[in-house]
Design a protein around this motif. Structure first.
Motif, PDB file in Angstrom:
ATOM      1  N   GLY A 121       0.673   2.556  -1.390  1.00 30.93           N
ATOM      2  CA  GLY A 121       1.583   1.957  -0.547  1.00 30.93           C
ATOM      3  C   GLY A 121       1.011   0.255  -0.538  1.00 30.93           C
ATOM      4  O   GLY A 121       1.473  -1.269   0.421  1.00 30.93           O
ATOM      5  N   ALA A 122      -0.260  -0.525  -0.774  1.00 33.68           N
ATOM      6  CA  ALA A 122      -0.827  -1.626  -1.005  1.00 33.68           C
ATOM      7  C   ALA A 122      -1.514  -1.939   0.301  1.00 33.68           C
ATOM      8  O   ALA A 122      -1.064  -3.145   0.779  1.00 33.68           O
ATOM      9  CB  ALA A 122       0.160  -2.599  -1.596  1.00 33.68           C
ATOM     10  N   TYR A 123      -1.792  -1.020   0.677  1.00 33.25           N
ATOM     11  CA  TYR A 123      -2.346  -1.218   2.127  1.00 33.25           C
ATOM     12  C   TYR A 123      -4.114  -0.927   1.861  1.00 33.25           C
ATOM     13  O   TYR A 123      -4.578  -0.590   1.531  1.00 33.25           O
ATOM     14  CB  TYR A 123      -2.410   0.172   3.359  1.00 33.25           C
ATOM     15  N   GLU A 124      -4.763  -2.815   3.493  1.00 35.04           N
ATOM     16  CA  GLU A 124      -6.326  -2.574   2.862  1.00 35.04           C
ATOM     17  C   GLU A 124      -6.535  -1.420   3.939  1.00 35.04           C
ATOM     18  O   GLU A 124      -5.552  -0.959   4.600  1.00 35.04           O
ATOM     19  CB  GLU A 124      -6.324  -4.107   2.915  1.00 35.04           C
ATOM     20  N   THR A 125      -8.085  -1.798   3.991  1.00 35.09           N
ATOM     21  CA  THR A 125      -8.706  -0.892   5.066  1.00 35.09           C
ATOM     22  C   THR A 125      -9.359  -1.663   6.451  1.00 35.09           C
ATOM     23  O   THR A 125      -9.289  -1.048   7.487  1.00 35.09           O
ATOM     24  CB  THR A 125      -9.950  -0.582   4.776  1.00 35.09           C
ATOM     25  N   SER A 126      -8.302  -2.982   6.612  1.00 33.93           N
ATOM     26  CA  SER A 126      -8.242  -3.653   7.719  1.00 33.93           C
ATOM     27  C   SER A 126      -7.482  -3.581   8.822  1.00 33.93           C
ATOM     28  O   SER A 126      -7.261  -2.031   8.392  1.00 33.93           O
ATOM     29  CB  SER A 126      -7.873  -4.836   7.623  1.00 33.93           C
ATOM     30  N   ASP A 127      -7.994  -3.275  10.147  1.00 37.35           N
ATOM     31  CA  ASP A 127      -7.773  -2.589  11.282  1.00 37.35           C
ATOM     32  C   ASP A 127      -6.253  -2.953  11.799  1.00 37.35           C
ATOM     33  O   ASP A 127      -5.304  -1.764  12.052  1.00 37.35           O
ATOM     34  CB  ASP A 127      -7.806  -3.465  13.130  1.00 37.35           C
ATOM     35  N   VAL A 218       1.111  -8.892   1.603  1.00 34.45           N
ATOM     36  CA  VAL A 218       0.482  -8.104   0.806  1.00 34.45           C
ATOM     37  C   VAL A 218      -0.776  -8.725   0.431  1.00 34.45           C
ATOM     38  O   VAL A 218      -1.417 -10.276   0.362  1.00 34.45           O
ATOM     39  CB  VAL A 218       0.269  -8.793  -0.519  1.00 34.45           C
ATOM     40  N   GLY A 219      -2.432  -7.781   0.315  1.00 31.38           N
ATOM     41  CA  GLY A 219      -3.606  -8.829   0.285  1.00 31.38           C
ATOM     42  C   GLY A 219      -4.043  -9.628   1.602  1.00 31.38           C
ATOM     43  O   GLY A 219      -4.899 -10.739   1.362  1.00 31.38           O
ATOM     44  N   ARG A 220      -3.613  -9.200   3.239  1.00 35.35           N
ATOM     45  CA  ARG A 220      -4.698  -9.853   4.160  1.00 35.35           C
ATOM     46  C   ARG A 220      -5.866  -9.501   4.693  1.00 35.35           C
ATOM     47  O   ARG A 220      -5.791  -8.714   3.966  1.00 35.35           O
ATOM     48  CB  ARG A 220      -3.223  -9.915   5.083  1.00 35.35           C
ATOM     49  N   LEU A 232     -13.129  -8.758   0.466  1.00 37.72           N
ATOM     50  CA  LEU A 232     -12.279  -9.808  -0.085  1.00 37.72           C
ATOM     51  C   LEU A 232     -10.863  -8.677   0.187  1.00 37.72           C
ATOM     52  O   LEU A 232     -11.554  -7.766  -0.879  1.00 37.72           O
ATOM     53  CB  LEU A 232     -12.242 -10.447  -1.608  1.00 37.72           C
ATOM     54  N   PRO A 233      -9.687  -9.219   0.740  1.00 43.52           N
ATOM     55  CA  PRO A 233      -8.937  -7.605  -0.164  1.00 43.52           C
ATOM     56  C   PRO A 233      -8.967  -7.233  -1.485  1.00 43.52           C
ATOM     57  O   PRO A 233      -9.256  -8.497  -2.195  1.00 43.52           O
ATOM     58  CB  PRO A 233      -7.412  -8.800   0.260  1.00 43.52           C
TER      59      PRO A 233
END
Length: 241
Positions: A121-127, A218-220, A232-233
């Motif tokens: 899903g192109a999800y980062e690990t941020s909250d 994307v990449g936030r 970094l993302p």
């Protein structure tokens, strides 16, 4: 009037901008789980996975990193290294015995494959992206997510500092765009991800009906409140499509 299906109710909760914590009492009841069992068994591939209690181990990340650049396995290995993650992070009891229901088995698979879903899903690990990825899962399997959240909430380990990231998502509001992405990609529940690691990531997303995220998402960057490694993302627009 017939009772709303779990999927209809999940869409209504999303429109109301309910929090992830608010879905637990509404969707985790025994009756809702029985309806969820039937819906899950109708998803192509899921019944066979459930009958087999499919639960293979993963190759070492070092081996996955040697797969071709652009493959699902290579992207997954690099994502895990980028964020210094290890599989099976969440505190949840596996349900794989003969008495496991389809919904309980789905909870296990969604938990075990959580980082696969992040990559797909192109999800980062941020909250912020953790709420987004759980909204995606809510679109795929609303009752299974409610059961996961209800079990994680009372797990004796959840008060540990390393799980603050998880505790915080209960107050997060379901994200409509991510919910709809998950609802469109319900076929993920019938997939054997562990056999698809050599497949090009972009082609796999197309096969599974995973639509691209909005460019602004994307990449936030963002903080991971578990105190995990923040950098970094990982995703760029090219890697997210």
């Amino acid at each position: 009037m017939p009772e709303q299906s779990p999927n209809e109710l999940a869409r209504e909760l999303t429109k109301r901008r309910a929090t992830l914590g608010e879905v637990i009492p509404v969707l985790s009841s025994a009756g809702r789980q029985a309806t969820s069992d039937a819906l899950l068994l109708a998803i192509p591939g899921f019944q066979r996975l459930y009958t087999e209690r499919w639960d293979p181990g993963l190759p070492e990340l070092e081996a996955l990193a040697t797969m071709p650049v652009g493959s699902f396995g290579n992207a997954y290995a690099r994502y895990m290294e980028h964020y210094r993650l290890s599989p099976d992070f969440f505190p949840i009891r596996a349900r794989l015995g003969a008495d496991a229901t389809p919904t309980q088995y789905a909870v296990h698979r969604l938990n075990k494959c959580h980082d696969f879903i992040h990559v797909l899903g192109a999800y980062e690990t941020s909250d912020e992206d953790e709420v987004a990825v759980q909204s995606f899962v809510f679109g795929m399997a609303p009752v299974a997510l409610a059961v996961f959240l209800s079990e994680a909430e009372v797990h004796p380990d959840i008060r540990q500092a390393r799980y603050k990231h998880l505790r915080d998502i209960y107050a997060g509001r379901i994200q409509t765009e991510d919910f709809e992405r998950g609802a469109a990609a319900m076929s993920l529940l019938g997939e054997r991800f562990e056999t698809l690691l050599e497949m090009p990531l972009g082609l796999l997303r197309q096969r599974l009906g995973i639509t691209p995220r909005a460019p602004g998402l994307v990449g936030r960057a963002g903080e991971n409140s578990c105190g995990g490694f923040t950098t970094l993302p990982f995703f760029t627009p090219a890697l997210a499509t």
